[in-house]
Design an enzyme around this catalytic site. Sequence first.
Site, mmCIF file in Angstrom:
data_model
loop_
_atom_site.group_PDB
_atom_site.id
_atom_site.type_symbol
_atom_site.label_atom_id
_atom_site.label_comp_id
_atom_site.label_asym_id
_atom_site.label_seq_id
_atom_site.Cartn_x
_atom_site.Cartn_y
_atom_site.Cartn_z
ATOM 1 N N GLY A 50 115.933 101.736 74.980
ATOM 2 C CA GLY A 50 116.999 102.598 74.439
ATOM 3 C C GLY A 50 116.684 104.066 74.664
ATOM 4 N N TYR A 88 124.497 96.553 60.035
ATOM 5 C CA TYR A 88 123.419 97.385 60.587
ATOM 6 C C TYR A 88 122.246 97.464 59.594
ATOM 7 C CZ TYR A 88 121.117 101.795 61.915
ATOM 8 O OH TYR A 88 120.201 102.768 62.247
ATOM 9 N N ARG A 110 121.741 101.308 80.156
ATOM 10 C CA ARG A 110 122.519 102.212 81.026
ATOM 11 C C ARG A 110 121.578 102.773 82.082
ATOM 12 N NH1 ARG A 110 124.420 106.858 77.624
ATOM 13 N NH2 ARG A 110 122.855 106.380 76.065
ATOM 14 N N ASP A 146 117.673 95.455 79.710
ATOM 15 C CA ASP A 146 118.500 94.994 78.600
ATOM 16 C C ASP A 146 117.569 94.271 77.631
ATOM 17 O OD1 ASP A 146 120.203 93.635 76.870
ATOM 18 O OD2 ASP A 146 121.669 93.186 78.437
ATOM 19 N N LEU A 191 117.746 106.391 76.591
ATOM 20 C CA LEU A 191 118.761 107.419 76.894
ATOM 21 C C LEU A 191 119.532 107.849 75.651
ATOM 22 C CD1 LEU A 191 120.211 106.001 80.245
ATOM 23 C CD2 LEU A 191 118.548 107.848 79.941
ATOM 24 N N GLY A 192 119.166 107.318 74.491
ATOM 25 C CA GLY A 192 119.903 107.629 73.271
ATOM 26 C C GLY A 192 119.477 108.944 72.639
ATOM 27 N N GLN A 193 119.996 109.183 71.439
ATOM 28 C CA GLN A 193 119.747 110.458 70.752
ATOM 29 C C GLN A 193 118.251 110.674 70.520
ATOM 30 O OE1 GLN A 193 121.218 110.821 66.714
ATOM 31 N NE2 GLN A 193 121.006 113.038 66.713
ATOM 32 N N LYS A 209 118.224 96.099 59.786
ATOM 33 C CA LYS A 209 117.045 96.954 59.586
ATOM 34 C C LYS A 209 116.111 96.368 58.526
ATOM 35 C CE LYS A 209 117.866 99.930 62.733
ATOM 36 N NZ LYS A 209 116.963 100.055 63.882
ATOM 37 N N ASP A 241 116.603 101.600 79.610
ATOM 38 C CA ASP A 241 117.843 101.527 78.827
ATOM 39 C C ASP A 241 118.759 100.518 79.539
ATOM 40 O OD1 ASP A 241 119.134 103.717 76.573
ATOM 41 O OD2 ASP A 241 120.582 102.449 77.626
HETATM 42 P P1 NAD Z 1 121.557 105.758 70.238
HETATM 43 O O1 NAD Z 1 122.767 104.924 70.016
HETATM 44 O O2 NAD Z 1 121.711 107.186 70.521
HETATM 45 O O3 NAD Z 1 120.690 105.119 71.411
HETATM 46 C C1 NAD Z 1 120.491 103.736 71.542
HETATM 47 C C2 NAD Z 1 120.271 103.434 72.998
HETATM 48 O O4 NAD Z 1 120.125 102.013 73.111
HETATM 49 C C3 NAD Z 1 121.448 103.836 73.903
HETATM 50 O O5 NAD Z 1 121.002 104.680 74.937
HETATM 51 C C4 NAD Z 1 121.985 102.513 74.442
HETATM 52 O O6 NAD Z 1 122.432 102.594 75.765
HETATM 53 C C5 NAD Z 1 120.746 101.624 74.310
HETATM 54 N N1 NAD Z 1 121.088 100.202 74.231
HETATM 55 C C6 NAD Z 1 122.133 99.630 73.608
HETATM 56 N N2 NAD Z 1 122.114 98.296 73.822
HETATM 57 C C7 NAD Z 1 121.031 98.032 74.578
HETATM 58 C C8 NAD Z 1 120.471 96.852 75.138
HETATM 59 N N3 NAD Z 1 121.046 95.666 74.948
HETATM 60 N N4 NAD Z 1 119.338 96.966 75.843
HETATM 61 C C9 NAD Z 1 118.753 98.165 76.052
HETATM 62 N N5 NAD Z 1 119.249 99.309 75.574
HETATM 63 C C10 NAD Z 1 120.366 99.249 74.843
HETATM 64 O O7 NAD Z 1 120.602 105.513 68.986
HETATM 65 P P2 NAD Z 1 119.445 106.469 68.433
HETATM 66 O O8 NAD Z 1 120.063 107.383 67.467
HETATM 67 O O9 NAD Z 1 118.632 107.002 69.534
HETATM 68 O O10 NAD Z 1 118.624 105.413 67.577
HETATM 69 C C11 NAD Z 1 117.459 104.785 68.047
HETATM 70 C C12 NAD Z 1 116.899 103.913 66.942
HETATM 71 O O11 NAD Z 1 116.689 104.725 65.766
HETATM 72 C C13 NAD Z 1 117.829 102.788 66.490
HETATM 73 O O12 NAD Z 1 117.043 101.675 66.124
HETATM 74 C C14 NAD Z 1 118.491 103.350 65.265
HETATM 75 O O13 NAD Z 1 118.904 102.337 64.383
HETATM 76 C C15 NAD Z 1 117.378 104.169 64.671
HETATM 77 N N6 NAD Z 1 117.867 105.213 63.762
HETATM 78 C C16 NAD Z 1 118.569 106.275 64.251
HETATM 79 C C17 NAD Z 1 119.038 107.238 63.361
HETATM 80 C C18 NAD Z 1 119.810 108.433 63.822
HETATM 81 O O14 NAD Z 1 120.338 109.180 62.984
HETATM 82 N N7 NAD Z 1 119.924 108.677 65.116
HETATM 83 C C19 NAD Z 1 118.764 107.111 61.991
HETATM 84 C C20 NAD Z 1 118.086 105.996 61.541
HETATM 85 C C21 NAD Z 1 117.613 105.059 62.442
HETATM 86 N N1 SER Z 2 122.161 107.718 61.437
HETATM 87 C C1 SER Z 2 122.267 106.295 61.315
HETATM 88 C C2 SER Z 2 123.678 105.882 61.154
HETATM 89 O O1 SER Z 2 124.440 106.660 60.645
HETATM 90 C C3 SER Z 2 121.473 105.826 60.113
HETATM 91 O O2 SER Z 2 120.641 104.839 60.522
HETATM 92 O O3 SER Z 2 123.993 104.771 61.506
#
Ligand code: NAD
Ligand code: SER
Length: 301
Positions: A9, A134, A37, A46, A11-13, A138, A35
Amino acid sequence: MGPRILVTGALGQIGTELVEALGEKHGQESVIATDVRSAPGCRILDVMDSAGIQSLVKGEEITEIYHLAALLSATGERNPDLCWKINVEGLENIIAAAQANGCKVFAPSSIAVFGPDCPSVAPQVTPLNPATVYGKTKVVCEQLAMTAGIDMRGLRYPGLISYKAPAGGGTTDYAVEIFHAALAEGHYTCFVREDTRLPMMYMDDAIRATLELMEVSSEKLGGARGGYNIAGCSFTAGELVASIQRHLPEFTCSYEPDVRQKYADSWPDDIEDDLAREEWGWAPQFDLDSMVDAMFAGLQA
Ligand code: NAD
Ligand code: SER
């Protein structure tokens, strides 16, 4: 020899910044970003492809996995079956590869593990009855960290605020979108009420917490190792608007709550993080105003 690191994952935030930080710490060649993507410098993986994960982990002699691939709360509620598959079955595939190859794993938890019966300031130990699919995934993630027989660690991240990548479909996304709208339009229509208070954190604090937790020797970590509470700053949407208006006095915000209000209302206002402070020295550096200042500095650079 330093660690050989796999990030899912990526490429995510969070991944966008964590890959950068891991590369600075351990050397870019030690970090394999993946990722579902595609993007330059990132391999396709994946997390539902268990054979692909096993082969990559073995072939690249991976020693640490940062497992970020997931669906977040709002996207997850729209696609509950897919959310369970990616968040739970995807994690099980990662754990199986870690068990077979002796890897240490970081898998983030979330404030979404808490439900409406949680006190408004969430203690580390409290019943976990989340209202969203969700959140349920977790809770399973935290339980697997304690039972999988590997060194697996996690943090209950608050809503994360950053400017390098967009927020990925969560309830706390308003606290990121608002900055882009403020600069582009001078106005934001917020999807939660003005008085909605949630635990939030600036990305720099979250990345530092992640690196610090993974450095701690395992004997120091107790029963919260699968999901430590960590607090950053807690504020209402209205307080965020006021802090943004220090930079843009003409900025306006209106409030049109949608279904995400319900998820936000089921989460606590703030987080008690004494255990993380005691066991591995956690301390946040950003409050509301310094986070807003850093966001404007980053977005305007
Ligand atoms: P995001 O949605 O920005 O990134 C998730 C990434 O996972 C994406 O780039 C997506 O393309 C990839 N993805 C989706 N399905 C996939 C698959 N089947 N195989 C491989 N990659 C796949 O999420 P994020 O904010 O970067 O969060 C990352 C982790 O942190 C997650 O577990 C999320 O629950 C956790 N988290 C995030 C936040 C937040 O505020 N950002 C808060 C609490 C927990
Ligand atoms: N920032 C996340 C959401 O809103 C919390 O895990 O889903």
